[in-house]
Design a protein around this motif. Structure first.
Motif, short mmCIF file in Angstrom:
data_model
loop_
_atom_site.label_atom_id
_atom_site.label_comp_id
_atom_site.label_asym_id
_atom_site.label_seq_id
_atom_site.Cartn_x
_atom_site.Cartn_y
_atom_site.Cartn_z
N GLU A 42 46.06 38.46 38.34
CA GLU A 42 47.01 37.49 37.78
C GLU A 42 46.95 37.49 36.25
O GLU A 42 48.00 37.47 35.59
CB GLU A 42 46.69 36.08 38.31
N VAL A 43 45.74 37.54 35.70
CA VAL A 43 45.62 37.54 34.24
C VAL A 43 46.13 38.85 33.66
O VAL A 43 46.79 38.86 32.60
CB VAL A 43 44.15 37.29 33.83
N LEU A 44 45.88 39.96 34.34
CA LEU A 44 46.45 41.23 33.89
C LEU A 44 47.97 41.18 33.86
O LEU A 44 48.60 41.67 32.91
CB LEU A 44 45.99 42.36 34.82
N GLU A 45 48.55 40.58 34.88
CA GLU A 45 50.01 40.47 34.94
C GLU A 45 50.53 39.61 33.79
O GLU A 45 51.53 39.94 33.15
CB GLU A 45 50.44 39.88 36.28
N ARG A 46 49.83 38.51 33.52
CA ARG A 46 50.25 37.63 32.42
C ARG A 46 50.15 38.35 31.08
O ARG A 46 50.94 38.09 30.15
CB ARG A 46 49.38 36.37 32.40
N ASN A 47 49.19 39.26 30.95
CA ASN A 47 48.99 39.99 29.71
C ASN A 47 49.70 41.35 29.70
O ASN A 47 49.38 42.22 28.88
CB ASN A 47 47.50 40.20 29.44
N ASN A 48 50.67 41.51 30.65
CA ASN A 48 51.46 42.75 30.72
C ASN A 48 50.58 43.99 30.83
O ASN A 48 50.88 45.04 30.25
CB ASN A 48 52.39 42.87 29.51
N GLY A 49 49.47 43.87 31.55
CA GLY A 49 48.60 45.01 31.80
C GLY A 49 47.62 45.33 30.68
O GLY A 49 46.89 46.32 30.77
N ASN A 50 47.58 44.50 29.64
CA ASN A 50 46.67 44.76 28.53
C ASN A 50 45.24 44.44 28.95
O ASN A 50 44.86 43.28 29.12
CB ASN A 50 47.08 43.91 27.32
N ARG A 51 44.44 45.48 29.11
CA ARG A 51 43.09 45.30 29.65
C ARG A 51 42.15 44.66 28.63
O ARG A 51 41.27 43.88 28.98
CB ARG A 51 42.55 46.65 30.12
N THR A 52 42.32 45.02 27.35
CA THR A 52 41.44 44.46 26.32
C THR A 52 41.64 42.96 26.18
O THR A 52 40.68 42.19 26.13
CB THR A 52 41.71 45.15 24.96
N LYS A 53 42.91 42.53 26.15
CA LYS A 53 43.20 41.10 26.04
C LYS A 53 42.74 40.34 27.29
O LYS A 53 42.24 39.22 27.23
CB LYS A 53 44.68 40.86 25.80
N THR A 54 42.91 40.99 28.44
CA THR A 54 42.47 40.36 29.70
C THR A 54 40.97 40.13 29.68
O THR A 54 40.48 39.06 30.07
CB THR A 54 42.86 41.24 30.90
N ALA A 55 40.21 41.13 29.22
CA ALA A 55 38.75 40.98 29.14
C ALA A 55 38.38 39.86 28.19
O ALA A 55 37.46 39.07 28.46
CB ALA A 55 38.12 42.30 28.69
N LYS A 56 39.10 39.78 27.05
CA LYS A 56 38.80 38.72 26.09
C LYS A 56 39.12 37.34 26.68
O LYS A 56 38.34 36.40 26.53
CB LYS A 56 39.61 38.95 24.80
N ASP A 57 40.27 37.22 27.35
CA ASP A 57 40.65 35.93 27.96
C ASP A 57 39.65 35.49 29.01
O ASP A 57 39.37 34.29 29.17
CB ASP A 57 42.05 36.03 28.58
#
Length: 626
Positions: free
Chosen positions: A577-592
């Motif tokens: 879900e968080v990956l989808e919210r971040n449009n697949g951005n893995r770095t931002k997802t890890a930070k969130d």
């Protein structure tokens, strides 16, 4: 009043008065009557009272007088057995209930004023009192005015005890309040609180026993009481009103005539009257509370109903807020949600609240029409343009002019037709099949899908330019399983609707039925819930629907996972879900998520392995920390 005397496997017994219209019985703690018996189901059966007759009905068989049944109209002294527990049904406080009350509460046609009807062991005045109480029981079910009923009850009490005045005092918020004050002329007494002795009331509240004072001014216990002296009281009786061992009120009677002082016989009369009146008053208060709850429920439903949509979950309230903002505009809207979540209802609500609300609302399911006919359905055709085109026909676009066109399941539209649809949306003109003359169309587009069109466009199965054209604003509908108490709210609404439509006996759900609905995953969402309740309402032969009526058997419920596996499944869903919210951005997802980026990479690698090969991951986009 009806009651059940319970005899449990350990030999203990107790008596429970049946005050509710529907009383559930079972092992579960959420039942009205809880049975401590391992052989009894969570909800064994319910006893329904329709105003004249008590009926026992359950999901599993039980025994009445030794005969197995799942539904039985009850008569006095019927013996119900479930598991190792026996329940004796009587029309009174206990199996030794007053015969007169039992007789008349069952609708005996005898004239209650005919003193020739004798009941063994019950003197004439006591019998008259019980007949009056029986009459009040019958009036209670049809009464819409609780205050008038309680006034009539006190008038009857004054009459049978030959008092000059009477007061009904009830406990509210741990304080006593005079609810009814009447005199012998059947008039309401003003300043009622000032006409009652505090000391006498306090004595009855403390002892919870009836009391009689033949001459209050000469009574050594009360003659020094300020309230007795100020009121110049002569003769007083006061009896407690009890419910399950708790005092909830009192009946207070007074006589001002020396020749009419209360005696022991009058106190016995009041004691009998108060014991039976307790049940009637409790039932009256309960019915009044149910009426108030029913009114509150209707108000709640109105408050939680958004047009034709019912919902109070936070996710649904967010959807409603977005509709309020976008409806007045003319922008295109994409409604996303699983099958059966009510996407068309949302589209209709957008249309209804828009300036186009008085125009047509036209709907077409892009996945239900064959590809070779879909273009004609959308744009129309001219006569002779293809085999079978015997006349010129308008399409959905022309029919929706001035209103809204709802394109349901747009993700199923063939690529070739997507090009023509994009052209129509961009140029606001359409061409009939077999015609080269453009027709201007003034419409609003609302589209819906249960697919992820972003992923479909990356795979090349849905045009990206069309996706951006229809997806100016996205409304994401939550699945029913994630809407919490909305399941119960929607289920009650649907059952009321279908019960009225099909004249069904079904009026509600058993506690186990409610639990089963909450536990079920609802892959078909509201559409599936609607179909199950409609079927249950048509086939229902009892007032309460259980899991079996809704076809929610234990094997249809999701399996219970070990806690470690459940945590793992939740973690997978949440990362996705968080990956989808971040449009697949893995770095931002890890930070969130406050985790090492390698955690996200391992997660995606495991997903690829589960799918049987390398998957398509969104390219890493630049992310600059704030």
């Amino acid at each position: 009043m009806a009651s059940l005397t319970l005899k449990t496997p350990d030999g203990k017994s107790r008596t429970v008065t049946l005050l509710k219209r529907i009383t559930s019985v079972g092992k579960g703690a959420d039942n009205d009557i809880v049975l401590d018996d391992a052989k009894v189901p969570e909800t064994a059966f319910a006893i329904m009272f329709d105003g004249a007759q008590h009926t026992a009905g359950g999901e599993t068989p039980f025994f009445v007088n030794g005969k197995a049944t799942d539904e039985q109209r009850l008569a006095p002294n019927d013996l119900i057995k479930i598991g190792d527990t026996e329940l004796l049904f009587t029309l009174g406080d206990a199996p030794t209930a007053q015969p007169a009350l039992t007789r008349f509460s069952r609708g005996d046609s005898a004239d209650p004023d005919d003193s020739t009807h004798e009941v063994p062991g019950v003197p004439g005045r006591e019998l008259d009192a019980l007949r009056k109480l029986s009459a009040f029981s019958e009036r209670l079910l049809g009464s819409t005015d609780l205050d008038r009923l309680l006034e009539a009850l006190m008038d009857g009490c004054i009459e049978v005890t030959r008092a000059d005045k009477g007061f009904l005092i009830l406990m509210e918020s741990n304080q006593l309040h005079v609810k009814v004050a009447r005199n012998i002329q059947r008039e309401t007494i003003e300043d009622a609180v000032e006409r009652v002795s505090d000391s006498i009331v306090a004595k009855v509240v403390k002892t919870q026993k009836p009391i009689i004072i033949s001459d209050a001014l000469d009574d050594p216990e009360f003659n020094a009481s300020e309230s007795v002296v100020n009121l110049k009281l002569l003769s007083v009786m006061c009896a407690p009103l009890m419910q399950k061992g708790e005092l909830f009120g009192l009946i207070y009677l007074g006589n001002d005539r020396l020749v009419n002082r209360f005696d022991k016989k009058a106190l016995d009369m009041l004691t009998v009257f108060a014991a039976q009146a307790s049940l009637i008053i409790q039932n009256a208060l309960l019915l009044n509370e149910l009426k108030l709850e029913n009114t509150a429920l209707k108000t709640q439903l109105e408050e939680q109903q958004y047009g034709e949509i019912i919902g109070s979950a936070a996710s649904m309230r967010d959807v409603f807020k977005r509709i309020d903002k976008i409806a007045p505009t003319d922008i295109s809207v994409l409604v996303i949600g699983e099958t059966g979540t009510g996407k068309e209802l949302i589209a209709k609500e957008i249309h209804r609240r828009s300036p186009r609300g008085k125009g047509p609302f036209i709907s077409i399911n892009c996945g239900a029409i064959p590809e070779n006919l879909l273009e004609s359905e959308l744009f129309g055709h001219v006569k002779g343009s293809f085999t079978g085109a015997v006349a010129t026909k308008q399409g959905k676009f022309q029919a929706a002019i001035g209103g809204t066109l709802f394109l349901d399941e747009i993700g199923e539209m063939p690529l070739q037709l997507q090009v023509k649809l994009l052209r129509a949306l961009q140029e606001k003109v359409v061409y009939k099949v077999g015609d080269n003359r453009p027709e201007p169309v003034d419409i609003r587009i609302v589209a819906a899908t249960n697919k992820n069109l972003d992923e479909e466009s990356k795979r090349g199965t849905f045009r990206e330019d069309l996706y951006f054209r229809i997806n100016v604003v996205t409304l994401k509908l939550p699945p029913l399983r994630d809407r919490g108490d909305d399941i119960n709210l929607v289920a009650r609404f649907l059952l009321t609707k279908f019960a009225r439509e099909f004249s069904s006996k079904a009026k509600g759900f058993t506690p186990s039925g409610v639990v089963a609905m909450r536990k079920y995953n609802w892959p078909g969402n509201i559409r599936e819930l609607e179909n199950r309740i409609k079927k249950a309402a048509v086939l229902a032969d009892r007032p309460l629907l259980g899991p079996e009526d809704l076809d929610l058997k234990p094997d249809s419920l999701p399996p219970i996972l070990p806690l470690a596996q459940a945590k793992e499944e939740f973690q997978k869903r949440y990362i996705n879900e968080v990956l989808e919210r971040n449009n697949g951005n893995r770095t931002k997802t890890a930070k969130d998520l406050a985790v090492d980026p390698r955690t996200i990479f391992r997660h995606l690698e495991k997903l690829d392995a589960d799918r049987g090969g390398p998957g398509t991951m969104a390219p890493e986009t630049e992310y600059e920390a704030p």
